[in-house]
Design an enzyme around this catalytic site. Structure first.
Site, PDB file in Angstrom:
ATOM      1  N   LYS A   1       0.667  -1.096   0.068  1.00  0.00           N
ATOM      2  CA  LYS A   1       0.069   0.391  -0.114  1.00  0.00           C
ATOM      3  C   LYS A   1       0.572   1.103   0.254  1.00  0.00           C
ATOM      4  O   LYS A   1       0.667   2.159  -1.102  1.00  0.00           O
ATOM      5  CB  LYS A   1      -1.326   0.462   1.229  1.00  0.00           C
ATOM      6  CG  LYS A   1      -1.466  -0.843   1.350  1.00  0.00           C
ATOM      7  CD  LYS A   1      -2.765  -1.211   2.444  1.00  0.00           C
ATOM      8  CE  LYS A   1      -1.991  -1.230   3.765  1.00  0.00           C
ATOM      9  NZ  LYS A   1      -0.930  -2.613   3.759  1.00  0.00           N
TER      10      LYS A   1
ATOM     11  N   ARG B   1      -9.475   0.635   8.674  1.00  0.00           N
ATOM     12  CA  ARG B   1      -9.150  -0.906   8.819  1.00  0.00           C
ATOM     13  C   ARG B   1     -10.049  -1.035   9.793  1.00  0.00           C
ATOM     14  O   ARG B   1     -10.135  -2.976   9.769  1.00  0.00           O
ATOM     15  CB  ARG B   1      -7.646  -0.650  10.174  1.00  0.00           C
ATOM     16  CG  ARG B   1      -6.154  -0.745   9.027  1.00  0.00           C
ATOM     17  CD  ARG B   1      -5.329  -0.957   9.895  1.00  0.00           C
ATOM     18  NE  ARG B   1      -3.421  -1.744   9.556  1.00  0.00           N
ATOM     19  CZ  ARG B   1      -3.137  -1.016   9.206  1.00  0.00           C
ATOM     20  NH1 ARG B   1      -2.864   0.267   8.991  1.00  0.00           N
ATOM     21  NH2 ARG B   1      -1.883  -1.477   9.231  1.00  0.00           N
TER      22      ARG B   1
ATOM     23  N   ARG C   1      11.620  -5.688   5.164  1.00  0.00           N
ATOM     24  CA  ARG C   1      11.097  -4.280   4.846  1.00  0.00           C
ATOM     25  C   ARG C   1      12.295  -3.221   6.089  1.00  0.00           C
ATOM     26  O   ARG C   1      12.613  -3.678   6.846  1.00  0.00           O
ATOM     27  CB  ARG C   1       9.974  -3.739   5.384  1.00  0.00           C
ATOM     28  CG  ARG C   1       9.509  -2.402   5.250  1.00  0.00           C
ATOM     29  CD  ARG C   1       8.159  -1.935   5.041  1.00  0.00           C
ATOM     30  NE  ARG C   1       7.477  -2.141   6.895  1.00  0.00           N
ATOM     31  CZ  ARG C   1       6.114  -2.179   6.009  1.00  0.00           C
ATOM     32  NH1 ARG C   1       5.191  -1.691   5.432  1.00  0.00           N
ATOM     33  NH2 ARG C   1       5.777  -2.111   7.768  1.00  0.00           N
TER      34      ARG C   1
ATOM     35  N   ARG D   1      11.406  -1.538  11.332  1.00  0.00           N
ATOM     36  CA  ARG D   1      10.742  -1.086  11.957  1.00  0.00           C
ATOM     37  C   ARG D   1      10.395  -2.206  13.641  1.00  0.00           C
ATOM     38  O   ARG D   1      10.735  -3.685  12.725  1.00  0.00           O
ATOM     39  CB  ARG D   1       9.204  -1.391  11.977  1.00  0.00           C
ATOM     40  CG  ARG D   1       9.468  -0.078  11.083  1.00  0.00           C
ATOM     41  CD  ARG D   1       7.258   0.488   9.962  1.00  0.00           C
ATOM     42  NE  ARG D   1       6.803  -0.714  10.024  1.00  0.00           N
ATOM     43  CZ  ARG D   1       5.366  -0.497   9.728  1.00  0.00           C
ATOM     44  NH1 ARG D   1       5.558   0.579   8.329  1.00  0.00           N
ATOM     45  NH2 ARG D   1       4.585  -0.840  10.210  1.00  0.00           N
TER      46      ARG D   1
ATOM     47  N   ARG E   1       0.172  -9.045  13.751  1.00  0.00           N
ATOM     48  CA  ARG E   1      -0.802  -8.246  13.009  1.00  0.00           C
ATOM     49  C   ARG E   1      -1.724  -8.578  11.005  1.00  0.00           C
ATOM     50  O   ARG E   1      -2.867  -8.546  11.405  1.00  0.00           O
ATOM     51  CB  ARG E   1       0.504  -7.404  12.140  1.00  0.00           C
ATOM     52  CG  ARG E   1       0.692  -6.111  13.275  1.00  0.00           C
ATOM     53  CD  ARG E   1       2.049  -6.060  12.527  1.00  0.00           C
ATOM     54  NE  ARG E   1       2.565  -5.079  11.485  1.00  0.00           N
ATOM     55  CZ  ARG E   1       3.277  -4.825  10.230  1.00  0.00           C
ATOM     56  NH1 ARG E   1       4.593  -5.658  10.790  1.00  0.00           N
ATOM     57  NH2 ARG E   1       3.017  -4.117   9.495  1.00  0.00           N
TER      58      ARG E   1
HETATM   59  P1  ADP Z   1       1.747  -1.821   7.515  1.00  0.00           P
HETATM   60  O1  ADP Z   1       2.553  -0.459   6.581  1.00  0.00           O
HETATM   61  O2  ADP Z   1       2.253  -2.533   7.261  1.00  0.00           O
HETATM   62  O3  ADP Z   1      -0.127  -1.930   6.585  1.00  0.00           O
HETATM   63  P2  ADP Z   1       0.693   0.383   9.305  1.00  0.00           P
HETATM   64  O4  ADP Z   1       2.728   1.330   8.623  1.00  0.00           O
HETATM   65  O5  ADP Z   1      -0.037   1.072   8.571  1.00  0.00           O
HETATM   66  O6  ADP Z   1       1.258  -1.074   8.466  1.00  0.00           O
HETATM   67  O7  ADP Z   1       0.431   0.869  10.709  1.00  0.00           O
HETATM   68  C1  ADP Z   1       1.165   0.444  11.412  1.00  0.00           C
HETATM   69  C2  ADP Z   1       0.839  -0.156  12.872  1.00  0.00           C
HETATM   70  O8  ADP Z   1       0.056   1.668  13.186  1.00  0.00           O
HETATM   71  C3  ADP Z   1      -0.754  -1.046  12.730  1.00  0.00           C
HETATM   72  O9  ADP Z   1      -0.274  -1.851  13.545  1.00  0.00           O
HETATM   73  C4  ADP Z   1      -1.111  -0.432  13.741  1.00  0.00           C
HETATM   74  O10 ADP Z   1      -0.874  -0.504  15.523  1.00  0.00           O
HETATM   75  C5  ADP Z   1      -1.305   1.429  14.034  1.00  0.00           C
HETATM   76  N1  ADP Z   1      -2.027   1.952  12.492  1.00  0.00           N
HETATM   77  C6  ADP Z   1      -2.220   2.221  11.783  1.00  0.00           C
HETATM   78  N2  ADP Z   1      -3.056   2.793  11.078  1.00  0.00           N
HETATM   79  C7  ADP Z   1      -3.939   1.909  11.760  1.00  0.00           C
HETATM   80  C8  ADP Z   1      -5.992   2.341  11.916  1.00  0.00           C
HETATM   81  N3  ADP Z   1      -6.226   2.620  10.569  1.00  0.00           N
HETATM   82  N4  ADP Z   1      -6.181   1.734  12.832  1.00  0.00           N
HETATM   83  C9  ADP Z   1      -5.669   1.436  13.491  1.00  0.00           C
HETATM   84  N5  ADP Z   1      -4.295   1.018  13.460  1.00  0.00           N
HETATM   85  C10 ADP Z   1      -3.761   1.469  12.411  1.00  0.00           C
HETATM   86  P1  ADP Z   2       2.393  -1.377   3.315  1.00  0.00           P
HETATM   87  O1  ADP Z   2       2.365  -0.358   3.348  1.00  0.00           O
HETATM   88  O2  ADP Z   2       1.244  -2.097   2.575  1.00  0.00           O
HETATM   89  O3  ADP Z   2       2.697  -2.292   4.318  1.00  0.00           O
HETATM   90  P2  ADP Z   2       4.833  -1.420   2.080  1.00  0.00           P
HETATM   91  O4  ADP Z   2       4.476  -0.697   0.784  1.00  0.00           O
HETATM   92  O5  ADP Z   2       5.290  -1.301   2.985  1.00  0.00           O
HETATM   93  O6  ADP Z   2       3.136  -2.415   2.091  1.00  0.00           O
HETATM   94  O7  ADP Z   2       5.727  -3.038   1.563  1.00  0.00           O
HETATM   95  C1  ADP Z   2       5.775  -3.751   1.997  1.00  0.00           C
HETATM   96  C2  ADP Z   2       7.331  -4.361   1.481  1.00  0.00           C
HETATM   97  O8  ADP Z   2       7.473  -4.958   0.618  1.00  0.00           O
HETATM   98  C3  ADP Z   2       8.408  -3.012   1.506  1.00  0.00           C
HETATM   99  O9  ADP Z   2       9.978  -3.602   1.837  1.00  0.00           O
HETATM  100  C4  ADP Z   2       8.278  -2.797   0.298  1.00  0.00           C
HETATM  101  O10 ADP Z   2       9.879  -2.298  -0.229  1.00  0.00           O
HETATM  102  C5  ADP Z   2       8.245  -4.341  -0.418  1.00  0.00           C
HETATM  103  N1  ADP Z   2       6.410  -4.900  -1.699  1.00  0.00           N
HETATM  104  C6  ADP Z   2       6.092  -3.258  -2.382  1.00  0.00           C
HETATM  105  N2  ADP Z   2       5.770  -4.232  -3.045  1.00  0.00           N
HETATM  106  C7  ADP Z   2       6.428  -4.439  -3.410  1.00  0.00           C
HETATM  107  C8  ADP Z   2       6.241  -5.175  -4.614  1.00  0.00           C
HETATM  108  N3  ADP Z   2       4.961  -5.789  -5.621  1.00  0.00           N
HETATM  109  N4  ADP Z   2       7.107  -6.905  -5.133  1.00  0.00           N
HETATM  110  C9  ADP Z   2       7.840  -6.874  -4.105  1.00  0.00           C
HETATM  111  N5  ADP Z   2       8.060  -5.823  -3.236  1.00  0.00           N
HETATM  112  C10 ADP Z   2       6.956  -5.497  -2.784  1.00  0.00           C
END
Ligand code: ADP
Ligand code: ADP
Ligand code: ZN
Length: 217
Positions: free
Chosen positions: A17, A92, A131, A163, A174
């Site tokens: 995302k 979410r 990541r 992270r 998660r």
């Molecule tokens: P990821 O990129 O792996 O999906 P995020 O950076 O979006 O993770 O979120 C990291 C953490 O921040 C989540 O595990 C949760 O604890 C919190 N968080 C982020 N966005 C939300 C949301 N919309 N609602 C509740 N918790 C959130």
């Molecule tokens: P989210 O915001 O949904 O948690 P991220 O965009 O942070 O996901 O992506 C999670 C990890 O996967 C990062 O290390 C990113 O560089 C990698 N990644 C994202 N898209 C792809 C893809 N299409 N193929 C392989 N790796 C990816």
């Protein structure tokens, strides 16, 4: 022609995302709103929001809806959202989706599209454990998206870090939270006629092209 796009990105943690939101933000010239980034910044700065959110984030649990709703309402009151916005990591829960609808109604706007980036669960651990993140919001991967210089952000030369919640035990939690609380949003936006489903198990550029095609942008 000015494209107006108010969209959200849905999908598992690590599904791409943030990566796609960053590309879309450049393409559409609208802000990317990542609740995760906003919360991490609040934790870093030790604000009241950060203090409340930290324990949930460390445990891989979702932060309570009322905190998120306040944060989103405040962000959408800023004046840079005229051409639209891209939510990444919000909503979410069903309560958050309903909350978003209420805030949007108040502002006289509505969400145009919900893009669901579909990635099989067995790919997620590798994505998250590899990541590497930068404080500026840029995201890399030790295999699939390497920075030009190891450990250094291409965009701002900042030092990359892993992270705390990208460790295996928290990742499992998660994914469970996603399945229990976030997955129902796929049906929610499908029923609203807003869902665009994208195969996220392809190269980053291919996913981006499919999203652009799916949105007609
Ligand atoms: P990821 O990129 O792996 O999906 P995020 O950076 O979006 O993770 O979120 C990291 C953490 O921040 C989540 O595990 C949760 O604890 C919190 N968080 C982020 N966005 C939300 C949301 N919309 N609602 C509740 N918790 C959130
Ligand atoms: P989210 O915001 O949904 O948690 P991220 O965009 O942070 O996901 O992506 C999670 C990890 O996967 C990062 O290390 C990113 O560089 C990698 N990644 C994202 N898209 C792809 C893809 N299409 N193929 C392989 N790796 C990816
Ligand atoms: Zn950076």
């Amino acid at each position: 022609m000015v494209i107006q796009m108010r969209m959200i990105l849905l999908g598992k943690p690590g599904g791409g995302k943030g990566t796609q939101a960053t590309l879309l933000k450049e393409h559409l010239d609208v802000p990317q709103i990542s609740t995760g980034d906003i919360l991490r910044e609040a934790v870093k700065n030790g604000t009241p929001l950060g203090k409340e959110a930290k324990n949930y984030m460390d445990a891989g649990k979702l932060v309570p809806d009322d905190l998120i709703r306040g944060l989103v309402e405040e962000r959408l009151s800023q004046d840079d959202i005229g051409k639209g916005f891209i939510f990444d990591g919000f909503p979410r829960t069903l309560a958050q989706a309903e909350g978003l609808k209420k805030i949007a109604d108040k502002l006289g706007i509505s969400i145009d599209k919900a893009v669901y980036i579909d990635v099989p669960t067995d790919k997620i651990v590798k994505r998250l454990s590899g990541r590497r993140s930068c404080a500026c919001g840029a995201v890399y991967h030790i295999e699939s998206k390497r920075p030009k210089i190891e450990g250094v952000c291409d965009a701002c030369s900042g030092k990359l870090y892993q992270r705390d919640d990208d460790k295996e035990d928290v990742i499992k939690q998660r994914i469970e939270q996603y399945e229990a609380q976030t997955m129902p949003l796929i049906d929610y936006y499908r029923k609203e006629g807003k869902l665009v489903t994208i195969d996220g198990d392809q190269d980053i550029d291919e996913v981006f092209n499919d999203i652009k095609r799916g949105l007609g942008i």
